[in-house]
Write an enzyme that holds these catalytic residues in place. Structure first.
Site, PDB file in Angstrom:
ATOM      1  N   ASP A   3       0.847  -1.187   0.000  1.00  0.00           N
ATOM      2  CA  ASP A   3       0.000   0.000   0.000  1.00  0.00           C
ATOM      3  C   ASP A   3       0.887   1.243   0.000  1.00  0.00           C
ATOM      4  O   ASP A   3       1.678   1.451   0.925  1.00  0.00           O
ATOM      5  CB  ASP A   3      -0.890  -0.018   1.249  1.00  0.00           C
ATOM      6  CG  ASP A   3      -1.886   1.128   1.287  1.00  0.00           C
ATOM      7  OD1 ASP A   3      -1.714   2.108   0.551  1.00  0.00           O
ATOM      8  OD2 ASP A   3      -2.840   1.039   2.088  1.00  0.00           O
ATOM      9  N   LYS A  51       3.422   7.730 -12.305  1.00  0.00           N
ATOM     10  CA  LYS A  51       2.782   8.115 -13.570  1.00  0.00           C
ATOM     11  C   LYS A  51       1.277   8.125 -13.390  1.00  0.00           C
ATOM     12  O   LYS A  51       0.654   7.100 -13.148  1.00  0.00           O
ATOM     13  CB  LYS A  51       3.155   7.151 -14.696  1.00  0.00           C
ATOM     14  CG  LYS A  51       2.438   7.470 -16.004  1.00  0.00           C
ATOM     15  CD  LYS A  51       2.572   6.369 -17.021  1.00  0.00           C
ATOM     16  CE  LYS A  51       1.629   6.593 -18.200  1.00  0.00           C
ATOM     17  NZ  LYS A  51       0.209   6.352 -17.868  1.00  0.00           N
ATOM     18  N   HIS A  73      -2.795  12.566  -9.406  1.00  0.00           N
ATOM     19  CA  HIS A  73      -4.014  13.296  -9.797  1.00  0.00           C
ATOM     20  C   HIS A  73      -5.282  12.600  -9.292  1.00  0.00           C
ATOM     21  O   HIS A  73      -6.368  13.170  -9.344  1.00  0.00           O
ATOM     22  CB  HIS A  73      -4.063  13.520 -11.306  1.00  0.00           C
ATOM     23  CG  HIS A  73      -4.403  12.311 -12.130  1.00  0.00           C
ATOM     24  ND1 HIS A  73      -4.884  12.413 -13.426  1.00  0.00           N
ATOM     25  CD2 HIS A  73      -4.346  10.980 -11.851  1.00  0.00           C
ATOM     26  CE1 HIS A  73      -5.105  11.201 -13.899  1.00  0.00           C
ATOM     27  NE2 HIS A  73      -4.786  10.323 -12.985  1.00  0.00           N
TER      28      HIS A  73
END
Length: 369
Positions: free
Chosen positions: A255, A269, A273
């Site tokens: 995690d 990558k 967001h």
């Protein structure tokens, strides 16, 4: 005679302004048709059909390839009109010089957009169309007015209001749609980034860990380009369990909010967001613990959007970033401006960063301890 109201002056329009405003308004209202027409073309495998015909096909050939009933030929032409108008395909009206310039049937050809939707292509991004033009996302965004006007605080995302569960829950039973889309994006994005900006990865000394790297498409691309690197993918146990065999990449179940494996470089990558500010700070702090000092080559590489960067970007790029941001808002994510990124890095204890814009909508951000 009614009294003059100065507030009405700002609503006064000339005939030309009225007609232009109406045109633009209806264009905005019907913008969703472009997305759904693109989804239809992808589901019908129209780009593949044109590719099988050598890159060009007339309407009857196209209908035969995708097995459209002859009675629907005129409807297919109407769909193709939308797709050519929006630039997904091009339309060429030919003439036969051997027959006194007689008109030939309209011929449809692939463009830079539809070449990305051919299944046999190494650049196939059709899985991303399935991922983004999806009923879950559409239904979530339709809840936008309700979300803004309800009295409770913004604890729930649009998707939670619409579906009763968060975004990640919706991916559990999606048949691999989301992971397939992300893998397709990684293959295309990394092919370009490694070719045009490979120096960012060439500087990595000996090891790299791809956090949230799913089935390893990004890490595998890096490992192929730089065989001396030991590449590791960290993702949740149920994701790693389904990863295909890979002799270039090591998979670690874990995690990212609790632990990041040590490496010279951490790669993120299209990960941050998805998360709120405080979550990103927590992830970045763990990344900082995993890497050596800057003098020893330690850094974090983030591949993500920097909204409005560079300021000279084209309108299509600016618009795509704005669209992506609201799309991400539906799942409680965010596309960030440079000032927002800077705050995360500062609060996580990093000393410096460098942004390298690409020709696409994302940037490469190198963050240094």
């Amino acid at each position: 005679m009614a009294p003059h109201n100065e507030q009405d002056d700002e609503l006064t329009m000339s005939t030309n302004e009225l007609l232009q405003g109406q045109l633009e308004l209806y264009h905005h209202c019907l913008a969703f048709v472009k997305s759904l027409a693109l989804k239809a073309a992808t589901d019908l495998r129209i780009p593949d059909a044109i590719s099988r015909r050598g890159g060009a096909a007339i309407l009857s050939e196209l209908a035969a390839e995708i097995k459209i009933h002859p009675t629907k030929l005129s409807n297919l032409r109407r769909l193709m009109r939308v797709l050519t108008t929006s630039g997904v395909f091009s339309l060429v009206q030919g003439k036969d010089d051997a027959c006194d310039g007689a008109a030939l049937p309209e011929c449809y050809k692939l463009t830079v957009v539809s070449r990305l939707l051919v299944e046999r292509s190494p650049h196939d991004l059709s899985p991303m169309v399935d991922t983004m033009v999806d009923p879950v996302s559409w239904n979530a965004l339709l809840k936008m007015p309700e979300w803004f006007t309800e009295e409770r605080p913004s604890g729930l995302s649009f998707i939670e209001v619409a579906q009763g569960c968060d975004f990640w829950d919706t991916t559990v039973d999606d048949g691999g749609k989301f992971s397939g889309g992300m893998a397709a994006d990684s293959r295309v994005a990394m092919q370009v980034l490694l070719k045009e900006h490979g120096g960012v990865f060439k500087e990595v000394k000996s090891s790299l860990v791809d956090v949230g790297g799913s089935h390893g498409a990004t890490a595998t691309a890096v490992a192929k380009a730089f065989p001396h690197l030991k590449c590791t993918v960290l993702d949740l146990a149920d994701v790693v369990a389904l990863a295909p065999a890979n002799d270039r990449v090591t998979f670690v179940a874990g995690d990212m909010f609790k632990y990041v494996p040590p490496a010279d470089t951490v790669l993120l990558k299209w990960i941050l967001h998805d998360w709120k500010h405080e979550d990103c700070v927590k992830i970045m702090r763990l990344c900082k613990e995993a890497i050596p000092e800057r003098d020893a080559g330690g850094k974090v590489i983030i591949i993500d959007m920097v909204v409005g960067y560079p300021v000279t970007q084209q309108h299509d790029s600016k618009e795509a970033q704005a669209f992506f941001d609201v799309y991400m808002m539906g799942m409680d994510g965010i596309e960030r401006e440079e000032s927002e990124w800077s705050m995360i890095f500062s609060e996580a204890g990093f000393s410096d960063y460098k942004i390298t814009p690409t020709n696409g909508i994302r940037s490469i951000i190198e963050v240094f301890p």
